[in-house]
Design an enzyme around this catalytic site. Structure first.
Site, PDB file in Angstrom:
ATOM      1  N   ASP A  12       0.879  -1.308   0.068  1.00  0.00           N
ATOM      2  CA  ASP A  12      -0.122  -0.055   0.109  1.00  0.00           C
ATOM      3  C   ASP A  12       0.961   1.217  -0.139  1.00  0.00           C
ATOM      4  OD1 ASP A  12      -2.218   1.432   0.027  1.00  0.00           O
ATOM      5  OD2 ASP A  12      -2.784   1.252   1.865  1.00  0.00           O
ATOM      6  N   HIS A  29       2.526   3.315  -8.943  1.00  0.00           N
ATOM      7  CA  HIS A  29       2.361   1.962  -9.349  1.00  0.00           C
ATOM      8  C   HIS A  29       3.519   1.491 -10.024  1.00  0.00           C
ATOM      9  CE1 HIS A  29      -1.497   2.317  -7.634  1.00  0.00           C
ATOM     10  NE2 HIS A  29      -2.106   2.747  -8.614  1.00  0.00           N
ATOM     11  N   LEU A 124      11.642 -20.108  -5.014  1.00  0.00           N
ATOM     12  CA  LEU A 124      10.306 -19.465  -4.309  1.00  0.00           C
ATOM     13  C   LEU A 124       9.156 -19.419  -5.114  1.00  0.00           C
ATOM     14  CD1 LEU A 124       9.746 -17.003  -1.964  1.00  0.00           C
ATOM     15  CD2 LEU A 124      10.152 -15.464  -4.012  1.00  0.00           C
ATOM     16  N   ARG A 178      -4.943  -2.679   8.760  1.00  0.00           N
ATOM     17  CA  ARG A 178      -5.986  -3.478   8.509  1.00  0.00           C
ATOM     18  C   ARG A 178      -5.774  -4.392   7.456  1.00  0.00           C
ATOM     19  NH1 ARG A 178      -8.196   1.828   6.860  1.00  0.00           N
ATOM     20  NH2 ARG A 178      -7.433   2.085   4.744  1.00  0.00           N
TER      21      ARG A 178
HETATM   22  C1  FPP Z   1      -1.835   0.337  -3.264  1.00  0.00           C
HETATM   23  O1  FPP Z   1      -1.259   1.528  -3.410  1.00  0.00           O
HETATM   24  C2  FPP Z   1      -1.548  -0.612  -4.462  1.00  0.00           C
HETATM   25  C3  FPP Z   1      -2.175  -0.994  -5.365  1.00  0.00           C
HETATM   26  C4  FPP Z   1      -3.700  -0.950  -5.201  1.00  0.00           C
HETATM   27  C5  FPP Z   1      -1.666  -1.732  -6.544  1.00  0.00           C
HETATM   28  C6  FPP Z   1      -0.540  -2.518  -6.130  1.00  0.00           C
HETATM   29  C7  FPP Z   1       0.466  -2.547  -7.238  1.00  0.00           C
HETATM   30  C8  FPP Z   1       1.559  -2.340  -7.464  1.00  0.00           C
HETATM   31  C9  FPP Z   1       2.239  -2.575  -6.427  1.00  0.00           C
HETATM   32  C10 FPP Z   1       2.209  -2.133  -8.677  1.00  0.00           C
HETATM   33  C11 FPP Z   1       1.912  -3.124  -9.773  1.00  0.00           C
HETATM   34  C12 FPP Z   1       2.282  -4.450  -9.389  1.00  0.00           C
HETATM   35  C13 FPP Z   1       2.869  -5.436 -10.375  1.00  0.00           C
HETATM   36  C14 FPP Z   1       2.913  -6.636  -9.920  1.00  0.00           C
HETATM   37  C15 FPP Z   1       2.946  -4.848 -11.672  1.00  0.00           C
HETATM   38  P1  FPP Z   1      -2.519   2.703  -3.447  1.00  0.00           P
HETATM   39  O2  FPP Z   1      -2.592   3.133  -4.942  1.00  0.00           O
HETATM   40  O3  FPP Z   1      -3.927   2.209  -2.694  1.00  0.00           O
HETATM   41  O4  FPP Z   1      -1.819   4.055  -2.639  1.00  0.00           O
HETATM   42  P2  FPP Z   1      -2.389   4.938  -1.449  1.00  0.00           P
HETATM   43  O5  FPP Z   1      -2.958   4.176  -0.475  1.00  0.00           O
HETATM   44  O6  FPP Z   1      -1.349   5.681  -1.130  1.00  0.00           O
HETATM   45  O7  FPP Z   1      -3.748   5.514  -2.741  1.00  0.00           O
END
Ligand code: FPP
Length: 224
Positions: A12, A29, A124, A178
């Site tokens: 997150d 991202h 892994l 959470r």
């Molecule tokens: C949460 O950050 C992250 C996500 C909803 C997506 C997770 C994606 C990645 C780690 C990158 C893509 C992954 C791969 C494997 C290519 P958020 O957007 O909720 O952040 P915030 O809480 O700061 O808004």
């Protein structure tokens, strides 16, 4: 000494990482995907970690703005195509968990191709949670059990889940405390670590320090 055989991470903080730098959320991202590679490579070289489960896209993430969802889908496809060789070089078996049926045909095909290409990797296992939510996983598991006329007991329920292996250590970055519908059954006895670090800034050093703390935790599993 505790070593987590199964490490699960809620990644997150990508959006906040980007916004705090005056960048579009999607840039977070992109950077987050680099962290996925670093952490996966670290775990692949850690002799005792067998499985790394990463929450990449939840059943609720479809509610995000259309452009962000489209960007994430494109990023995922591009990233998986590039990552195939990295997985092979590190002996990592890739596996997607979640309900993949909602993704486009080309993305589903790419996912299957990378799964097949890495099927014999013995280091892994990285399970990437895509359109994943624990409640949805449990419903799909129960449907499967009914279709197979399985006995209704804990062992069969665990076996019917997308991931049967119990989570030993669950980390959430980004400061919230959470579980957000992630690994609810598998994490029944997991140790939980919450860090304010935003996912793109999460480093192998911080992971190593969490692992060192985890080594000393006394896990009783309800006993004394
Ligand atoms: C949460 O950050 C992250 C996500 C909803 C997506 C997770 C994606 C990645 C780690 C990158 C893509 C992954 C791969 C494997 C290519 P958020 O957007 O909720 O952040 P915030 O809480 O700061 O808004």
């Amino acid at each position: 000494m505790n070593i987590p055989r199964h490490l699960a991470i809620i990644m997150d903080g990508n959006g906040r990482w980007a916004q705090s730098r005056g960048l579009a959320r999607v840039k977070g991202h992109e950077r987050g995907a680099e962290t996925v590679r670093d952490i996966t490579t670290f775990c692949a070289n850690h002799s005792r970690i067998e499985r790394l489960t990463l929450y990449a896209f939840s059943t609720e993430n479809w509610k995000r703005p259309k452009l962000e969802v489209e960007f994430l889908m494109k990023l995922l496809e591009r990233w998986l195509k590039n990552e195939r060789d990295v997985y092979l070089a590190n002996d990592v078996r890739f596996e997607a968990i979640g309900d993949l049926s909602r993704f486009s045909d080309p993305l589903q095909r790419t996912i299957r191709e990378v799964e097949e290409a890495t099927l014999t990797c013995k280091g892994l296992t990285q399970s990437l949670a895509l359109n994943y939510g624990s409640r949805d996983e449990i419903v799909r598991a129960i449907r499967r059990m009914i279709a197979q006329a399985d006995p209704i007991d804990e062992a069969h329920l665990l076996r019917a889940l997308d991931v049967s292996m119990e989570v030993d250590l669950l980390i959430r970055t980004g400061g919230d405390q959470r579980l957000s519908n992630f690994m609810l059954l598998q994490a029944a006895y997991a140790e939980l670590f919450f860090t304010p670090t935003l996912w793109p800034d999460f480093s192998t050093d911080e992971l190593q320090s969490i692992l060192t703390t985890f080594e000393r935790v006394e896990r009783r599993f309800g006993g004394l």
